[in-house]
Design a protein around this motif. Structure first.
Motif, short mmCIF file in Angstrom:
data_model
loop_
_atom_site.label_atom_id
_atom_site.label_comp_id
_atom_site.label_asym_id
_atom_site.label_seq_id
_atom_site.Cartn_x
_atom_site.Cartn_y
_atom_site.Cartn_z
N TRP A 138 0.85 -1.19 0.00
CA TRP A 138 0.00 0.00 0.00
C TRP A 138 0.88 1.24 0.00
CZ3 TRP A 138 -1.36 4.61 2.15
CH2 TRP A 138 -2.62 5.12 1.80
N PRO A 139 0.51 2.27 -0.77
CA PRO A 139 -0.72 2.46 -1.56
C PRO A 139 -0.66 1.86 -2.97
CG PRO A 139 0.58 4.47 -1.55
CD PRO A 139 1.30 3.52 -0.65
N VAL A 140 0.43 1.23 -3.33
CA VAL A 140 0.70 0.56 -4.60
C VAL A 140 0.97 1.59 -5.72
CG1 VAL A 140 0.01 -1.15 -6.31
CG2 VAL A 140 -0.74 -1.41 -3.95
N ALA A 141 2.18 1.52 -6.25
CA ALA A 141 2.55 2.40 -7.36
C ALA A 141 1.66 2.12 -8.56
CB ALA A 141 4.02 2.16 -7.73
N PHE A 142 1.36 3.17 -9.33
CA PHE A 142 0.50 2.97 -10.49
C PHE A 142 0.88 3.91 -11.62
CE2 PHE A 142 -1.53 6.45 -8.26
CZ PHE A 142 -2.06 7.26 -9.26
N THR A 143 0.47 3.52 -12.81
CA THR A 143 0.63 4.35 -14.00
C THR A 143 -0.70 4.31 -14.75
OG1 THR A 143 2.05 4.79 -15.92
CG2 THR A 143 1.50 2.48 -15.47
N PHE A 164 -2.53 3.43 -18.53
CA PHE A 164 -2.41 2.88 -19.88
C PHE A 164 -3.80 2.92 -20.52
CE2 PHE A 164 -2.45 -0.67 -22.94
CZ PHE A 164 -1.43 -0.22 -23.77
N GLN A 165 -3.88 3.58 -21.67
CA GLN A 165 -5.15 3.74 -22.38
C GLN A 165 -6.23 4.29 -21.43
OE1 GLN A 165 -5.86 -0.09 -24.25
NE2 GLN A 165 -4.51 0.41 -25.97
N GLU A 166 -5.84 5.31 -20.69
CA GLU A 166 -6.72 6.06 -19.80
C GLU A 166 -7.25 5.23 -18.62
OE1 GLU A 166 -9.75 8.00 -22.04
OE2 GLU A 166 -8.31 9.09 -23.30
N GLN A 167 -6.65 4.07 -18.39
CA GLN A 167 -7.02 3.23 -17.24
C GLN A 167 -5.83 3.09 -16.29
OE1 GLN A 167 -10.09 1.69 -16.48
NE2 GLN A 167 -10.83 3.05 -18.11
N PRO A 168 -6.09 3.12 -14.97
CA PRO A 168 -4.98 2.93 -14.04
C PRO A 168 -4.43 1.50 -14.10
CG PRO A 168 -7.06 2.98 -12.85
CD PRO A 168 -7.37 3.32 -14.28
N LEU A 169 -3.14 1.39 -13.97
CA LEU A 169 -2.48 0.09 -13.93
C LEU A 169 -1.56 0.08 -12.73
CD1 LEU A 169 -1.85 -2.66 -15.36
CD2 LEU A 169 0.08 -1.48 -16.46
N ARG A 170 -1.88 -0.78 -11.76
CA ARG A 170 -1.05 -0.89 -10.56
C ARG A 170 0.20 -1.71 -10.88
NH1 ARG A 170 -4.79 -2.98 -5.83
NH2 ARG A 170 -4.00 -1.32 -4.47
N ILE A 171 1.32 -1.27 -10.33
CA ILE A 171 2.59 -1.95 -10.58
C ILE A 171 3.08 -2.55 -9.26
CG2 ILE A 171 4.92 -1.73 -11.47
CD1 ILE A 171 3.94 0.74 -13.00
N LEU A 172 3.12 -3.87 -9.22
CA LEU A 172 3.45 -4.58 -7.98
C LEU A 172 4.91 -5.05 -7.93
CD1 LEU A 172 0.20 -6.72 -7.87
CD2 LEU A 172 0.70 -4.72 -6.49
N LEU A 227 9.10 -4.23 -15.79
CA LEU A 227 7.91 -4.46 -14.97
C LEU A 227 7.68 -5.96 -14.95
CD1 LEU A 227 5.40 -1.71 -16.19
CD2 LEU A 227 7.30 -1.54 -14.57
N THR A 228 7.49 -6.52 -13.75
CA THR A 228 7.35 -7.98 -13.64
C THR A 228 5.95 -8.42 -13.22
OG1 THR A 228 8.21 -7.86 -11.39
CG2 THR A 228 9.81 -8.32 -13.16
#
Length: 316
Positions: free
Chosen positions: A234-239, A241-249, A289-290
Protein backbone atom coordinates in the motif's frame (compact mmCIF):
# COMPACT_ATOMS: atom_id res chain seq x y z
CA UNK A 1 14.74 -16.53 37.34
CA UNK A 2 13.93 -12.82 37.57
CA UNK A 3 10.50 -11.70 38.67
CA UNK A 4 8.00 -11.90 35.79
CA UNK A 5 6.55 -8.57 34.70
CA UNK A 6 2.87 -7.68 34.57
CA UNK A 7 2.47 -6.26 31.07
CA UNK A 8 -0.13 -4.13 29.30
CA UNK A 9 0.21 -4.53 25.53
CA UNK A 10 -1.06 -1.83 23.16
CA UNK A 11 -1.10 -2.51 19.42
CA UNK A 12 -3.44 -2.87 16.48
CA UNK A 13 -2.21 -4.12 13.05
CA UNK A 14 -0.39 -7.27 11.88
CA UNK A 15 2.99 -5.74 12.79
CA UNK A 16 1.99 -5.93 16.47
CA UNK A 17 1.08 -9.62 16.45
CA UNK A 18 4.55 -11.20 16.68
CA UNK A 19 5.57 -9.11 19.73
CA UNK A 20 2.29 -9.92 21.50
CA UNK A 21 2.72 -13.63 20.73
CA UNK A 22 6.27 -13.50 22.09
CA UNK A 23 4.96 -11.97 25.33
CA UNK A 24 2.23 -14.60 25.61
CA UNK A 25 4.84 -17.34 25.15
CA UNK A 26 7.21 -15.79 27.70
CA UNK A 27 7.37 -15.90 31.51
CA UNK A 28 5.68 -12.48 31.62
CA UNK A 29 1.98 -12.01 32.31
CA UNK A 30 -0.02 -10.04 29.74
CA UNK A 31 -2.73 -8.63 32.02
CA UNK A 32 -4.51 -6.54 29.37
CA UNK A 33 -4.46 -5.65 25.69
CA UNK A 34 -5.32 -2.23 24.34
CA UNK A 35 -6.23 -1.95 20.66
CA UNK A 36 -8.15 0.35 18.35
CA UNK A 37 -11.96 0.07 18.29
CA UNK A 38 -13.36 -2.34 15.69
CA UNK A 39 -13.49 -0.64 12.28
CA UNK A 40 -15.54 -1.24 9.11
CA UNK A 41 -13.56 -3.30 6.60
CA UNK A 42 -14.02 -5.09 3.29
CA UNK A 43 -16.70 -4.60 0.67
CA UNK A 44 -19.50 -5.14 3.18
CA UNK A 45 -17.96 -2.59 5.57
CA UNK A 46 -18.54 -5.05 8.39
CA UNK A 47 -17.12 -4.11 11.77
CA UNK A 48 -13.84 -6.01 12.05
CA UNK A 49 -11.60 -6.65 15.06
CA UNK A 50 -7.90 -5.88 14.83
CA UNK A 51 -5.38 -8.75 14.49
CA UNK A 52 -4.17 -7.94 18.01
CA UNK A 53 -7.68 -8.21 19.47
CA UNK A 54 -8.20 -11.58 17.79
CA UNK A 55 -4.97 -12.94 19.25
CA UNK A 56 -5.80 -11.60 22.73
CA UNK A 57 -9.25 -13.18 22.71
CA UNK A 58 -7.75 -16.53 21.67
CA UNK A 59 -5.75 -16.42 24.89
CA UNK A 60 -8.54 -15.03 27.12
CA UNK A 61 -6.70 -11.76 27.72
CA UNK A 62 -8.94 -8.80 28.67
CA UNK A 63 -9.26 -6.33 25.77
CA UNK A 64 -9.79 -2.58 26.09
CA UNK A 65 -10.72 -0.42 23.08
CA UNK A 66 -11.09 3.21 24.18
CA UNK A 67 -11.55 5.90 21.52
CA UNK A 68 -9.05 8.03 23.45
CA UNK A 69 -6.73 7.81 26.44
CA UNK A 70 -7.04 11.51 27.16
CA UNK A 71 -10.04 11.34 29.52
CA UNK A 72 -9.72 10.63 33.23
CA UNK A 73 -11.97 7.57 33.23
CA UNK A 74 -9.86 5.75 30.62
CA UNK A 75 -6.68 6.74 32.47
CA UNK A 76 -8.05 5.45 35.78
CA UNK A 77 -9.07 2.15 34.17
CA UNK A 78 -5.50 1.70 32.94
CA UNK A 79 -4.01 2.72 36.30
CA UNK A 80 -6.21 0.21 38.13
CA UNK A 81 -4.53 -2.61 36.19
CA UNK A 82 -1.38 -1.90 38.23
CA UNK A 83 1.00 -2.92 35.45
CA UNK A 84 4.78 -3.06 35.73
CA UNK A 85 5.24 -1.95 32.13
CA UNK A 86 3.30 -1.10 28.96
CA UNK A 87 4.50 -2.23 25.53
CA UNK A 88 3.28 -0.14 22.58
CA UNK A 89 3.55 -1.38 18.99
CA UNK A 90 1.75 0.53 16.21
CA UNK A 91 -1.18 1.20 18.54
CA UNK A 92 -2.53 4.26 16.77
CA UNK A 93 -3.56 6.37 19.77
CA UNK A 94 -1.51 9.12 21.41
CA UNK A 95 -0.48 8.30 24.98
CA UNK A 96 -0.69 11.37 27.25
CA UNK A 97 2.06 12.04 29.80
CA UNK A 98 -0.16 10.65 32.59
CA UNK A 99 -0.42 7.28 30.83
CA UNK A 100 3.30 7.21 29.99
CA UNK A 101 4.10 7.57 33.69
CA UNK A 102 1.48 5.15 35.05
CA UNK A 103 3.26 1.75 34.82
CA UNK A 104 6.18 1.15 37.19
CA UNK A 105 8.73 1.06 34.35
CA UNK A 106 6.85 3.37 32.01
CA UNK A 107 6.01 2.58 28.39
CA UNK A 108 8.28 1.00 25.78
CA UNK A 109 7.75 1.32 22.03
CA UNK A 110 8.89 -0.98 19.23
CA UNK A 111 9.72 1.35 16.33
CA UNK A 112 10.49 -0.03 12.86
CA UNK A 113 13.60 2.00 12.10
CA UNK A 114 17.06 2.78 13.40
CA UNK A 115 16.20 5.92 15.32
CA UNK A 116 16.68 8.83 15.06
CA UNK A 117 16.35 8.04 11.34
CA UNK A 118 12.74 7.74 10.15
CA UNK A 119 10.71 8.95 13.07
CA UNK A 120 7.02 9.03 12.23
CA UNK A 121 4.30 7.15 10.40
CA UNK A 122 5.91 5.17 7.56
CA UNK A 123 9.50 4.21 8.48
CA UNK A 124 9.56 0.92 6.58
CA UNK A 125 8.38 2.39 3.28
CA UNK A 126 10.54 5.52 3.51
CA UNK A 127 13.68 3.49 4.20
CA UNK A 128 13.15 1.47 1.00
CA UNK A 129 12.16 4.53 -1.02
CA UNK A 130 15.30 6.39 0.07
CA UNK A 131 17.56 3.50 -0.91
CA UNK A 132 18.85 2.86 2.62
CA UNK A 133 21.28 -0.06 2.79
CA UNK A 134 19.95 -1.21 6.15
CA UNK A 135 17.23 -0.62 8.68
CA UNK A 136 16.10 -2.30 11.87
CA UNK A 137 14.09 -1.97 15.05
CA UNK A 138 14.61 0.38 17.97
CA UNK A 139 13.14 -0.31 21.40
CA UNK A 140 12.52 3.11 22.90
CA UNK A 141 11.43 4.50 26.26
CA UNK A 142 8.41 6.56 25.30
CA UNK A 143 8.06 10.25 26.12
CA UNK A 144 5.60 12.89 24.96
CA UNK A 145 7.41 13.65 21.66
CA UNK A 146 7.06 11.91 18.29
CA UNK A 147 9.47 8.96 18.59
CA UNK A 148 11.87 11.15 20.60
CA UNK A 149 12.47 8.94 23.65
CA UNK A 150 15.72 7.34 24.79
CA UNK A 151 16.87 4.30 22.80
CA UNK A 152 17.20 1.09 24.82
CA UNK A 153 17.97 -1.64 22.28
CA UNK A 154 18.56 -1.92 18.52
CA UNK A 155 18.62 -4.73 15.98
CA UNK A 156 19.75 -4.35 12.38
CA UNK A 157 18.85 -5.93 9.05
CA UNK A 158 20.07 -5.20 5.50
CA UNK A 159 17.50 -4.04 2.97
CA UNK A 160 17.69 -6.51 0.10
CA UNK A 161 17.30 -5.24 -3.47
CA UNK A 162 14.18 -7.44 -3.78
CA UNK A 163 12.60 -6.32 -0.50
CA UNK A 164 9.13 -4.79 -0.63
CA UNK A 165 7.45 -2.98 2.25
CA UNK A 166 5.61 -6.26 2.96
CA UNK A 167 8.69 -8.51 3.19
CA UNK A 168 10.55 -5.93 5.29
CA UNK A 169 7.49 -5.40 7.50
CA UNK A 170 7.29 -9.13 8.24
CA UNK A 171 11.01 -9.39 9.01
CA UNK A 172 11.01 -6.34 11.29
CA UNK A 173 7.95 -7.58 13.17
CA UNK A 174 9.81 -10.78 14.04
CA UNK A 175 13.00 -8.88 14.91
CA UNK A 176 10.96 -6.50 17.07
CA UNK A 177 9.58 -9.41 19.07
CA UNK A 178 13.08 -10.77 19.66
CA UNK A 179 14.43 -7.34 20.61
CA UNK A 180 11.56 -6.81 23.04
CA UNK A 181 12.39 -10.01 24.93
CA UNK A 182 16.03 -8.93 25.26
CA UNK A 183 14.98 -5.49 26.48
CA UNK A 184 12.57 -6.88 29.08
CA UNK A 185 15.36 -9.06 30.42
CA UNK A 186 17.42 -5.88 30.91
CA UNK A 187 14.43 -4.24 32.64
CA UNK A 188 14.23 -7.19 35.03
CA UNK A 189 17.97 -7.12 35.70
CA UNK A 190 18.00 -3.32 35.95
CA UNK A 191 20.78 -3.26 33.34
CA UNK A 192 19.24 -0.87 30.82
CA UNK A 193 21.63 1.63 29.26
CA UNK A 194 19.41 4.39 27.78
CA UNK A 195 20.93 6.39 24.93
CA UNK A 196 19.73 9.85 23.89
CA UNK A 197 18.85 10.34 20.24
CA UNK A 198 21.17 12.61 18.24
CA UNK A 199 18.85 15.39 17.09
CA UNK A 200 21.23 16.31 14.25
CA UNK A 201 20.53 12.92 12.60
CA UNK A 202 16.73 13.07 12.71
CA UNK A 203 14.70 12.33 9.57
CA UNK A 204 10.91 12.04 9.34
CA UNK A 205 8.91 9.29 7.64
CA UNK A 206 5.89 11.21 6.37
CA UNK A 207 2.57 9.41 6.11
CA UNK A 208 1.96 7.75 2.73
CA UNK A 209 -0.61 9.08 0.27
CA UNK A 210 -2.20 7.55 -2.81
CA UNK A 211 -1.29 10.62 -4.87
CA UNK A 212 2.46 10.12 -4.47
CA UNK A 213 2.16 6.53 -5.72
CA UNK A 214 1.71 7.65 -9.34
CA UNK A 215 4.84 6.87 -11.37
CA UNK A 216 6.66 9.73 -13.10
CA UNK A 217 8.56 7.97 -15.87
CA UNK A 218 10.91 10.95 -16.19
CA UNK A 219 12.43 10.09 -12.83
CA UNK A 220 15.62 8.01 -12.59
CA UNK A 221 15.18 4.25 -12.92
CA UNK A 222 16.46 3.51 -9.39
CA UNK A 223 13.94 5.87 -7.80
CA UNK A 224 11.03 4.35 -9.75
CA UNK A 225 11.96 0.77 -8.80
CA UNK A 226 12.41 1.72 -5.14
CA UNK A 227 9.02 3.47 -5.12
CA UNK A 228 7.33 0.38 -6.59
CA UNK A 229 8.88 -1.79 -3.88
CA UNK A 230 8.25 0.69 -1.06
CA UNK A 231 4.56 1.12 -1.93
CA UNK A 232 3.77 -2.61 -2.11
CA UNK A 233 1.31 -3.56 -0.57
CA UNK A 234 0.00 0.00 0.00
CA UNK A 235 -0.72 2.46 -1.56
CA UNK A 236 0.70 0.56 -4.60
CA UNK A 237 2.55 2.40 -7.36
CA UNK A 238 0.50 2.97 -10.49
CA UNK A 239 0.63 4.35 -14.00
CA UNK A 240 -1.97 4.93 -16.72
CA UNK A 241 -2.41 2.88 -19.88
CA UNK A 242 -5.15 3.74 -22.38
CA UNK A 243 -6.72 6.06 -19.80
CA UNK A 244 -7.02 3.23 -17.24
CA UNK A 245 -4.98 2.93 -14.04
CA UNK A 246 -2.48 0.09 -13.93
CA UNK A 247 -1.05 -0.89 -10.56
CA UNK A 248 2.59 -1.95 -10.58
CA UNK A 249 3.45 -4.58 -7.98
CA UNK A 250 6.90 -5.67 -9.12
CA UNK A 251 9.84 -4.28 -11.08
CA UNK A 252 13.60 -4.57 -11.36
CA UNK A 253 16.47 -2.71 -12.96
CA UNK A 254 17.48 -3.86 -16.44
CA UNK A 255 20.99 -5.22 -16.84
CA UNK A 256 23.39 -3.25 -19.04
CA UNK A 257 23.03 -5.89 -21.76
CA UNK A 258 19.25 -5.43 -21.75
CA UNK A 259 19.24 -1.66 -22.14
CA UNK A 260 18.40 -0.15 -25.50
CA UNK A 261 20.94 2.66 -25.89
CA UNK A 262 20.62 3.14 -29.66
CA UNK A 263 17.49 5.24 -29.49
CA UNK A 264 16.26 8.58 -28.31
CA UNK A 265 15.08 8.39 -24.73
CA UNK A 266 11.31 8.55 -24.36
CA UNK A 267 10.32 7.95 -20.73
CA UNK A 268 7.35 5.59 -20.40
CA UNK A 269 7.95 3.92 -23.78
CA UNK A 270 7.56 0.13 -23.96
CA UNK A 271 10.80 -1.19 -25.45
CA UNK A 272 10.32 -4.95 -25.25
CA UNK A 273 7.89 -7.65 -24.13
CA UNK A 274 9.40 -10.93 -22.94
CA UNK A 275 8.41 -13.73 -20.57
CA UNK A 276 10.54 -12.05 -17.91
CA UNK A 277 8.47 -8.88 -18.14
CA UNK A 278 7.85 -5.62 -19.97
CA UNK A 279 10.84 -3.33 -20.56
CA UNK A 280 10.10 0.38 -20.01
CA UNK A 281 12.25 3.45 -20.56
CA UNK A 282 12.64 5.93 -17.69
CA UNK A 283 14.48 9.21 -17.27
CA UNK A 284 17.85 7.48 -16.99
CA UNK A 285 17.69 3.78 -17.90
CA UNK A 286 15.34 0.87 -18.61
CA UNK A 287 13.43 -1.16 -16.04
CA UNK A 288 11.48 -4.41 -16.23
CA UNK A 289 7.91 -4.46 -14.97
CA UNK A 290 7.35 -7.98 -13.64
CA UNK A 291 3.93 -7.95 -11.96
CA UNK A 292 0.94 -5.66 -12.54
CA UNK A 293 -2.75 -5.39 -11.69
CA UNK A 294 -5.23 -3.87 -14.18
CA UNK A 295 -8.26 -2.02 -12.85
CA UNK A 296 -10.89 -4.47 -11.53
CA UNK A 297 -8.73 -7.54 -12.13
CA UNK A 298 -6.39 -9.77 -10.15
CA UNK A 299 -2.63 -9.34 -10.07
CA UNK A 300 -0.83 -10.96 -13.02
CA UNK A 301 2.58 -11.14 -14.61
CA UNK A 302 3.44 -8.18 -16.81
CA UNK A 303 3.95 -10.66 -19.67
CA UNK A 304 0.39 -11.99 -19.32
CA UNK A 305 -0.94 -8.44 -19.24
CA UNK A 306 0.91 -7.70 -22.48
CA UNK A 307 -0.51 -10.72 -24.29
CA UNK A 308 -3.99 -9.22 -24.58
CA UNK A 309 -2.74 -5.78 -25.58
CA UNK A 310 -0.44 -4.14 -28.09
CA UNK A 311 2.15 -2.63 -25.77
CA UNK A 312 5.30 -2.53 -27.88
CA UNK A 313 5.99 0.99 -29.05
CA UNK A 314 3.25 2.47 -26.86
CA UNK A 315 3.84 4.64 -23.81
CA UNK A 316 2.58 4.57 -20.26
Amino acid sequence: MSQALKVIFAGTPDFSVAPLQALIDSQHEVIAVYTQPDRPAGRGRKLTASPVKNLALEHDIPVFQPETLRDEEAQQTLADLNADIMIVVAYGLILPKTVLETPKYGCLNIHASLLPRWRGAAPIQRAIEAGDAETGVTIMQMDVGLDTGDMLYKVYTPIDENDTAQTLHDRLSTLGAEALMQTLEQVQNQSLNPEKQDETLVTYAQKLSKAEAEIDWNQPAEIIVRKIQAFNPWPVAFTTFQEQPLRILGARMADDSEKHSDREKQPGLVLAVEKSGVLIETGTASIWLTQVQPAGKKAMSAYDFAQARQLLGHSF
